[in-house]
Design an enzyme around this catalytic site. Structure first.
Site, PDB file in Angstrom:
ATOM      1  N   GLY A  14      11.332  -4.090   3.854  1.00  0.00           N
ATOM      2  CA  GLY A  14      12.752  -4.242   3.537  1.00  0.00           C
ATOM      3  C   GLY A  14      13.102  -5.418   2.663  1.00  0.00           C
ATOM      4  O   GLY A  14      14.198  -5.973   2.770  1.00  0.00           O
ATOM      5  N   MET A  53       3.804  11.171   4.471  1.00  0.00           N
ATOM      6  CA  MET A  53       2.816  11.619   3.493  1.00  0.00           C
ATOM      7  C   MET A  53       1.504  12.004   4.184  1.00  0.00           C
ATOM      8  O   MET A  53       0.886  13.008   3.839  1.00  0.00           O
ATOM      9  CB  MET A  53       2.529  10.522   2.461  1.00  0.00           C
ATOM     10  N   GLY A  54       1.046  11.189   5.146  1.00  0.00           N
ATOM     11  CA  GLY A  54      -0.173  11.525   5.896  1.00  0.00           C
ATOM     12  C   GLY A  54      -1.459  11.213   5.156  1.00  0.00           C
ATOM     13  O   GLY A  54      -2.399  12.011   5.155  1.00  0.00           O
ATOM     14  N   PHE A  55      -1.513  10.031   4.544  1.00  0.00           N
ATOM     15  CA  PHE A  55      -2.738   9.582   3.852  1.00  0.00           C
ATOM     16  C   PHE A  55      -3.236  10.614   2.832  1.00  0.00           C
ATOM     17  O   PHE A  55      -4.439  10.917   2.768  1.00  0.00           O
ATOM     18  CB  PHE A  55      -3.864   9.269   4.851  1.00  0.00           C
ATOM     19  N   ALA A  75       0.828  -1.212   0.000  1.00  0.00           N
ATOM     20  CA  ALA A  75       0.000   0.000   0.000  1.00  0.00           C
ATOM     21  C   ALA A  75       0.861   1.259   0.000  1.00  0.00           C
ATOM     22  O   ALA A  75       1.984   1.256   0.488  1.00  0.00           O
ATOM     23  CB  ALA A  75      -0.886   0.004   1.237  1.00  0.00           C
ATOM     24  N   GLY A  76       0.295   2.325  -0.555  1.00  0.00           N
ATOM     25  CA  GLY A  76       0.952   3.622  -0.510  1.00  0.00           C
ATOM     26  C   GLY A  76       1.518   4.045  -1.849  1.00  0.00           C
ATOM     27  O   GLY A  76       1.742   5.225  -2.081  1.00  0.00           O
ATOM     28  N   ASN A  80       1.896   8.491  10.494  1.00  0.00           N
ATOM     29  CA  ASN A  80       1.780   9.859   9.993  1.00  0.00           C
ATOM     30  C   ASN A  80       0.409  10.495  10.138  1.00  0.00           C
ATOM     31  O   ASN A  80       0.179  11.600   9.664  1.00  0.00           O
ATOM     32  CB  ASN A  80       2.213   9.907   8.524  1.00  0.00           C
ATOM     33  N   THR A  81      -0.536   9.787  10.753  1.00  0.00           N
ATOM     34  CA  THR A  81      -1.825  10.381  11.102  1.00  0.00           C
ATOM     35  C   THR A  81      -1.854  10.442  12.625  1.00  0.00           C
ATOM     36  O   THR A  81      -1.724   9.401  13.281  1.00  0.00           O
ATOM     37  CB  THR A  81      -2.989   9.512  10.559  1.00  0.00           C
ATOM     38  N   ASP A 102       0.161   3.045  -5.090  1.00  0.00           N
ATOM     39  CA  ASP A 102      -0.984   3.385  -5.948  1.00  0.00           C
ATOM     40  C   ASP A 102      -2.184   3.698  -5.046  1.00  0.00           C
ATOM     41  O   ASP A 102      -3.176   2.986  -5.031  1.00  0.00           O
ATOM     42  CB  ASP A 102      -1.294   2.219  -6.896  1.00  0.00           C
ATOM     43  N   ASN A 144       4.098  -2.364   8.687  1.00  0.00           N
ATOM     44  CA  ASN A 144       4.154  -0.990   8.186  1.00  0.00           C
ATOM     45  C   ASN A 144       5.562  -0.414   8.449  1.00  0.00           C
ATOM     46  O   ASN A 144       6.469  -1.158   8.830  1.00  0.00           O
ATOM     47  CB  ASN A 144       3.065  -0.159   8.902  1.00  0.00           C
ATOM     48  N   THR A 145       5.723   0.872   8.273  1.00  0.00           N
ATOM     49  CA  THR A 145       7.030   1.524   8.494  1.00  0.00           C
ATOM     50  C   THR A 145       7.320   1.640   9.996  1.00  0.00           C
ATOM     51  O   THR A 145       6.416   1.532  10.821  1.00  0.00           O
ATOM     52  CB  THR A 145       7.028   2.932   7.876  1.00  0.00           C
ATOM     53  N   THR A 149      -3.526   3.828   1.250  1.00  0.00           N
ATOM     54  CA  THR A 149      -4.658   3.912   2.156  1.00  0.00           C
ATOM     55  C   THR A 149      -5.660   4.967   1.675  1.00  0.00           C
ATOM     56  O   THR A 149      -5.287   6.112   1.395  1.00  0.00           O
ATOM     57  CB  THR A 149      -4.196   4.234   3.588  1.00  0.00           C
ATOM     58  N   SER A 187      -0.123   3.431  10.498  1.00  0.00           N
ATOM     59  CA  SER A 187       0.680   4.501   9.904  1.00  0.00           C
ATOM     60  C   SER A 187       1.095   5.473  11.002  1.00  0.00           C
ATOM     61  O   SER A 187       0.282   5.864  11.827  1.00  0.00           O
ATOM     62  CB  SER A 187      -0.134   5.264   8.853  1.00  0.00           C
ATOM     63  N   LYS A 224      -3.220  -4.489   9.306  1.00  0.00           N
ATOM     64  CA  LYS A 224      -1.808  -4.142   9.064  1.00  0.00           C
ATOM     65  C   LYS A 224      -1.214  -3.525  10.322  1.00  0.00           C
ATOM     66  O   LYS A 224      -1.747  -2.549  10.848  1.00  0.00           O
ATOM     67  CB  LYS A 224      -1.694  -3.165   7.887  1.00  0.00           C
ATOM     68  N   ASN A 274       8.995   8.547   5.068  1.00  0.00           N
ATOM     69  CA  ASN A 274       7.863   9.299   4.524  1.00  0.00           C
ATOM     70  C   ASN A 274       6.954   9.764   5.647  1.00  0.00           C
ATOM     71  O   ASN A 274       6.784   9.086   6.656  1.00  0.00           O
ATOM     72  CB  ASN A 274       7.102   8.447   3.488  1.00  0.00           C
TER      73      ASN A 274
HETATM   74  C1  LIG Z   1       6.055   6.644   0.476  1.00  0.00           C
HETATM   75  C2  LIG Z   1       5.350   5.573   1.233  1.00  0.00           C
HETATM   76  C3  LIG Z   1       3.980   5.669   1.432  1.00  0.00           C
HETATM   77  C4  LIG Z   1       3.300   4.659   2.128  1.00  0.00           C
HETATM   78  N1  LIG Z   1       1.956   4.761   2.300  1.00  0.00           N
HETATM   79  C5  LIG Z   1       1.283   3.766   2.930  1.00  0.00           C
HETATM   80  C6  LIG Z   1      -0.116   3.819   3.068  1.00  0.00           C
HETATM   81  O1  LIG Z   1      -0.778   4.744   2.598  1.00  0.00           O
HETATM   82  N2  LIG Z   1      -0.726   2.793   3.727  1.00  0.00           N
HETATM   83  C7  LIG Z   1      -0.038   1.720   4.244  1.00  0.00           C
HETATM   84  O2  LIG Z   1      -0.657   0.812   4.805  1.00  0.00           O
HETATM   85  N3  LIG Z   1       1.304   1.647   4.111  1.00  0.00           N
HETATM   86  C8  LIG Z   1       1.963   2.632   3.470  1.00  0.00           C
HETATM   87  N4  LIG Z   1       3.328   2.556   3.328  1.00  0.00           N
HETATM   88  C9  LIG Z   1       4.037   1.409   3.954  1.00  0.00           C
HETATM   89  C10 LIG Z   1       4.325   0.289   2.964  1.00  0.00           C
HETATM   90  O3  LIG Z   1       3.137  -0.259   2.451  1.00  0.00           O
HETATM   91  C11 LIG Z   1       5.157  -0.818   3.641  1.00  0.00           C
HETATM   92  O4  LIG Z   1       4.371  -1.415   4.648  1.00  0.00           O
HETATM   93  C12 LIG Z   1       6.446  -0.306   4.270  1.00  0.00           C
HETATM   94  O5  LIG Z   1       7.027   0.695   3.478  1.00  0.00           O
HETATM   95  C13 LIG Z   1       7.472  -1.413   4.491  1.00  0.00           C
HETATM   96  O6  LIG Z   1       7.807  -2.046   3.272  1.00  0.00           O
HETATM   97  P1  LIG Z   1       9.114  -1.640   2.389  1.00  0.00           P
HETATM   98  O7  LIG Z   1      10.296  -1.651   3.308  1.00  0.00           O
HETATM   99  O8  LIG Z   1       9.176  -2.660   1.307  1.00  0.00           O
HETATM  100  O9  LIG Z   1       8.843  -0.275   1.852  1.00  0.00           O
HETATM  101  C14 LIG Z   1       4.016   3.552   2.644  1.00  0.00           C
HETATM  102  C15 LIG Z   1       5.398   3.454   2.422  1.00  0.00           C
HETATM  103  C16 LIG Z   1       6.065   4.440   1.719  1.00  0.00           C
HETATM  104  C17 LIG Z   1       7.555   4.317   1.516  1.00  0.00           C
END
Ligand SMILES: Cc1cc2nc3c(=O)[nH]c(=O)nc-3n(C[C@H](O)[C@H](O)[C@H](O)COP(=O)(O)O)c2cc1C
Length: 340
Positions: free
Chosen positions: A292, A114-116, A63-64, A177-178, A66, A242-243, A87, A175, A213, A112
């Protein structure tokens, strides 16, 4: 091709601008993708059946990327076995002020905040109506202005609107960021949120898998609570993770930016979370592993730790679309070693 030619150019520019540029290239010039990128691998042995759905391969887009369901067809054409949109929130919202997306090149990571930012659930629904064959996850959240006490309503609105158009749901309460969103991961509000959605779900004639998640920053006790909640509410599974808010062992200039950290520094922790959930629950529910994954080895480690499917985001940015094939090739090598 991507790492030697395309990435060095893209990485010279602002990450968010590059994101929109790449989007428009993939959308408007799909023949370039066909020209420059290897053909996705298709093979019956890559197929997976998880929570009642059939995936053409186990490598999905997280997610994030598209958020607004603009590019799921083109992304599927790159080889992804499934695409998670969102999201999404009930109303469109701009997200946090720019700059809000940062590369940490030396760490192969991204921060990031971004904040949804998204156009709202209805805009995504209009696009999803045209979907013919892509397996879609719908990742849902709450608007920034909605207080936590009323959050359930936001999730309900998104769930109802998306129900006919997605294959599975993801409840995002992780997330960073909210403001205060992660408080919804506490046992009581989370049980109420998931219980309500699952109740709505089971009243449908064709219920869909609902996944939760989670953040990688939960303690062991909190993870044990998550296992109980998943079992009690009978949702289909978990996406881990998530992050992270952690900033351990980073060297890049942007390491002190506020937001969620993704990419290589997250690999080990997200795999630990997957292994913990899988072992402590006795493999009671499927897990989608994310965090990762930059190599086929990272992906295999997550699958071996207990994930049934995996997702990419930051690895896709750093390694390029070839990473999808690389992982699927390794899975085929492993499949051919298995006794028949
Ligand atoms: C720029 C960015 C935007 C993201 N936006 C969302 C989001 O809107 N919703 C969500 O559940 N996770 C979001 N994520 C988290 C990713 O879906 C993923 O869980 C996280 O980045 C860990 O995977 P990765 O290390 O492969 O990036 C975002 C990640 C990035 C880098």
């Amino acid at each position: 091709m991507y790492k030697t030619l395309i990435r060095p150019i893209l990485f010279k520019f602002d990450p968010e601008e590059v994101h929109y540029f790449t989007f428009s290239m993939l959308k408007n010039f799909p023949f370039l993708t066909k020209l420059f990128l290897p053909k996705p691998i298709e093979d019956k042995r890559l197929e997976r059946e998880v929570f009642g759905l059939k995936f053409k391969n186990p490598v999905g887009l997280a997610a994030g990327f598209d958020k607004n369901a603009v590019l799921f067809e083109e992304l599927s054409d790159l080889g992804f076995g499934f695409v998670e949109i969102g999201t999404l929130t009930p109303k469109g919202q701009p997200g946090n002020d720019k700059k809000r997306l940062f590369r940490l090149k030396e760490d192969s990571a991204i921060i990031n905040r971004m904040g949804f930012n998204n156009e709202g659930v209805d805009a995504a629904v209009e696009r999803l109506k045209k979907n013919k064959s892509v397996l879609i996850g719908g990742n849902i959240g709450k608007n920034k202005v909605t207080p936590n006490e009323e959050a359930v309503n936001d999730y309900k609105i998104c769930f109802e609107a998306l129900f006919p158009y997605v294959d599975y749901f993801v409840v995002n309460v992780s997330s960073p960021n909210t403001p205060n969103l992660r408080e919804l991961q506490d046992k009581e509000p989370l049980t109420q949120l998931l219980g309500t959605l699952q109740q709505m779900n089971t009243e449908k004639s064709n219920p869909k898998p609902i996944l939760l998640k989670i953040a990688p920053d939960l303690s062991d006790d909190q993870l044990l609570d998550i296992i109980d909640i998943v079992k009690d509410t009978k949702i289909a599974g978990v996406i881990a993770t998530n992050t992270t808010l952690s900033r351990e062992n980073l060297t890049s200039e942007n390491k002190s930016e506020t937001g969620g950290l993704s990419g290589k520094p997250l690999t080990k922790r997200s795999t630990e979370v997957i292994r913990f959930l899988s072992e402590k629950s006795g493999k009671a529910f499927p897990i989608i592993g994310v965090g990762g994954i930059h190599t086929a080895k990272d992906a295999i480690e997550k699958l071996d730790a207990g994930a049934s499917l995996i997702q990419l985001y930051t690895g896709f940015i750093y390694e390029g679309p070839e990473l999808i094939n690389e992982i699927n090739k390794e899975l085929l090598v492993r499949a051919s070693r298995l006794p028949r």
